[in-house]
Design a protein around this motif. Structure first.
Motif, PDB file in Angstrom:
ATOM      1  N   ALA A 112       0.833  -1.208   0.000  1.00 36.09           N
ATOM      2  CA  ALA A 112       0.000   0.000   0.000  1.00 36.09           C
ATOM      3  C   ALA A 112       0.866   1.256   0.000  1.00 36.09           C
ATOM      4  O   ALA A 112       0.581   2.220  -0.721  1.00 36.09           O
ATOM      5  CB  ALA A 112      -0.928  -0.004   1.213  1.00 36.09           C
ATOM      6  N   CYS A 184      -4.970  -3.557  -1.709  1.00 39.81           N
ATOM      7  CA  CYS A 184      -4.172  -2.331  -1.681  1.00 39.81           C
ATOM      8  C   CYS A 184      -4.581  -1.370  -2.796  1.00 39.81           C
ATOM      9  O   CYS A 184      -4.645  -0.154  -2.590  1.00 39.81           O
ATOM     10  CB  CYS A 184      -2.682  -2.671  -1.782  1.00 39.81           C
ATOM     11  SG  CYS A 184      -2.042  -3.508  -0.309  1.00 39.81           S
ATOM     12  N   ARG A 187      -7.810   0.323  -1.699  1.00 34.31           N
ATOM     13  CA  ARG A 187      -7.619   1.305  -0.631  1.00 34.31           C
ATOM     14  C   ARG A 187      -6.834   2.535  -1.088  1.00 34.31           C
ATOM     15  O   ARG A 187      -7.042   3.632  -0.584  1.00 34.31           O
ATOM     16  CB  ARG A 187      -6.901   0.651   0.557  1.00 34.31           C
ATOM     17  CG  ARG A 187      -7.719  -0.407   1.298  1.00 34.31           C
ATOM     18  CD  ARG A 187      -8.953   0.213   1.943  1.00 34.31           C
ATOM     19  NE  ARG A 187      -9.630  -0.710   2.840  1.00 34.31           N
ATOM     20  CZ  ARG A 187     -10.641  -1.493   2.489  1.00 34.31           C
ATOM     21  NH1 ARG A 187     -11.080  -1.469   1.239  1.00 34.31           N
ATOM     22  NH2 ARG A 187     -11.225  -2.298   3.368  1.00 34.31           N
ATOM     23  N   ARG A 193      -7.933   6.431   0.988  1.00 29.79           N
ATOM     24  CA  ARG A 193      -8.004   6.895   2.370  1.00 29.79           C
ATOM     25  C   ARG A 193      -6.585   7.158   2.849  1.00 29.79           C
ATOM     26  O   ARG A 193      -5.632   6.665   2.241  1.00 29.79           O
ATOM     27  CB  ARG A 193      -8.695   5.853   3.252  1.00 29.79           C
ATOM     28  CG  ARG A 193      -7.983   4.514   3.332  1.00 29.79           C
ATOM     29  CD  ARG A 193      -8.829   3.479   4.054  1.00 29.79           C
ATOM     30  NE  ARG A 193     -10.047   3.180   3.319  1.00 29.79           N
ATOM     31  CZ  ARG A 193     -11.016   2.402   3.798  1.00 29.79           C
ATOM     32  NH1 ARG A 193     -10.920   1.888   5.003  1.00 29.79           N
ATOM     33  NH2 ARG A 193     -12.091   2.156   3.071  1.00 29.79           N
ATOM     34  N   ILE A 198      -5.444   2.633   6.643  1.00 29.57           N
ATOM     35  CA  ILE A 198      -5.767   1.408   5.908  1.00 29.57           C
ATOM     36  C   ILE A 198      -5.817   0.236   6.886  1.00 29.57           C
ATOM     37  O   ILE A 198      -4.891   0.026   7.671  1.00 29.57           O
ATOM     38  CB  ILE A 198      -4.735   1.148   4.794  1.00 29.57           C
ATOM     39  CG1 ILE A 198      -4.822   2.270   3.747  1.00 29.57           C
ATOM     40  CG2 ILE A 198      -4.969  -0.212   4.140  1.00 29.57           C
ATOM     41  CD1 ILE A 198      -3.840   2.140   2.614  1.00 29.57           C
ATOM     42  N   HIS A 200      -5.148  -2.931   7.544  1.00 31.46           N
ATOM     43  CA  HIS A 200      -4.385  -4.136   7.208  1.00 31.46           C
ATOM     44  C   HIS A 200      -4.754  -5.346   8.080  1.00 31.46           C
ATOM     45  O   HIS A 200      -4.827  -6.467   7.560  1.00 31.46           O
ATOM     46  CB  HIS A 200      -2.885  -3.845   7.303  1.00 31.46           C
ATOM     47  CG  HIS A 200      -2.429  -2.773   6.366  1.00 31.46           C
ATOM     48  ND1 HIS A 200      -2.365  -2.953   4.998  1.00 31.46           N
ATOM     49  CD2 HIS A 200      -2.027  -1.497   6.595  1.00 31.46           C
ATOM     50  CE1 HIS A 200      -1.940  -1.841   4.429  1.00 31.46           C
ATOM     51  NE2 HIS A 200      -1.729  -0.944   5.369  1.00 31.46           N
TER      52      HIS A 200
END
Length: 212
Positions: A112, A184, A187, A193, A198, A200
């Motif tokens: 990410a 990923c 997101r 965001r 995030i 995870h």
């Protein structure tokens, strides 16, 4: 001043010049690639010009062509550079974790963050349809190595009893890689965001505990 004095003066100047560090060809190429990434990210593939890249790198346009024969070739070298950078970072993320939960969490966070840091360039790369055979083969080779990293993670977790003994390693590897990649992207690109928000742990829970 006689010839000997003049010769000594020249030798002295040359020795001082030799002491000044100069960037190697590989270092200069890397500098150009990093500058080009910033330019492609700002202007897009079509809008990026070699003179912009040269200015960003602090060199002449002709110097860029000494290293890269065309913008297309430079872009493909950037792809190679980025893919290799991702591979190294992912490997380090896997090595930092002790349990499979930690390893998957680290990989999710790294992926990410990498996408977020290279957001504009990733968008451009996804739009480029025509790539040379060389870059396709390079990408496939690196992808094969990454798959092996994940396979070793799954095998190790099975041996330690973290995963069930009858688990299909290849199938589990595909599920983990595909899930993390899509998670990923969703997101970072689709429903963006803040990187620190995030979730995870949620995706790790889904991967390891399933949907039931």
């Amino acid at each position: 001043m006689d010839d000997r004095g003049s010769s000594k003066s020249i030798d002295h100047r040359l020795s001082l010049k030799e002491m000044v560090p100069t960037a190697s060809r590989e270092e200069k190429q890397t500098e150009i690639i990093k500058a080009a990434i910033r330019v492609f990210s700002k202007y897009g593939f079509d809008g990026a010009k070699m003179e912009y890249i040269a200015k960003e790198a602090g060199i002449g346009k002709g110097t860029v062509y000494e290293y890269f024969e065309s913008k297309d070739r430079l872009f493909e070298e950037i792809l190679k550079f980025s893919v290799e950078k991702f591979r190294i970072g992912l490997k380090e993320s896997l090595e930092k974790g002790e349990s499979i939960e930690q390893k998957i969490m680290n990989c999710s966070s790294f992926t990410a963050q990498f996408m977020n840091d290279h957001m504009e360039f990733v968008h451009i790369a996804m739009q480029i349809k025509i790539l040379s055979e060389d870059i396709r083969l390079h990408y496939m080779a690196v992808q094969s190595v990454i798959i092996e990293y994940y396979k070793e993670m799954v095998k190790g977790a099975k041996e330690k009893g973290e995963l069930r003994s009858d688990l299909d390693v290849e199938l589990a590897t595909c599920c983990i890689i595909g899930t993390l990649d899509q998670f990923c992207k969703q997101r970072v690109f689709i429903g963006p965001r803040p990187i620190g928000e995030i979730d995870h742990p949620a995706i790790v829970d889904v991967i390891l505990r399933g949907l039931r």
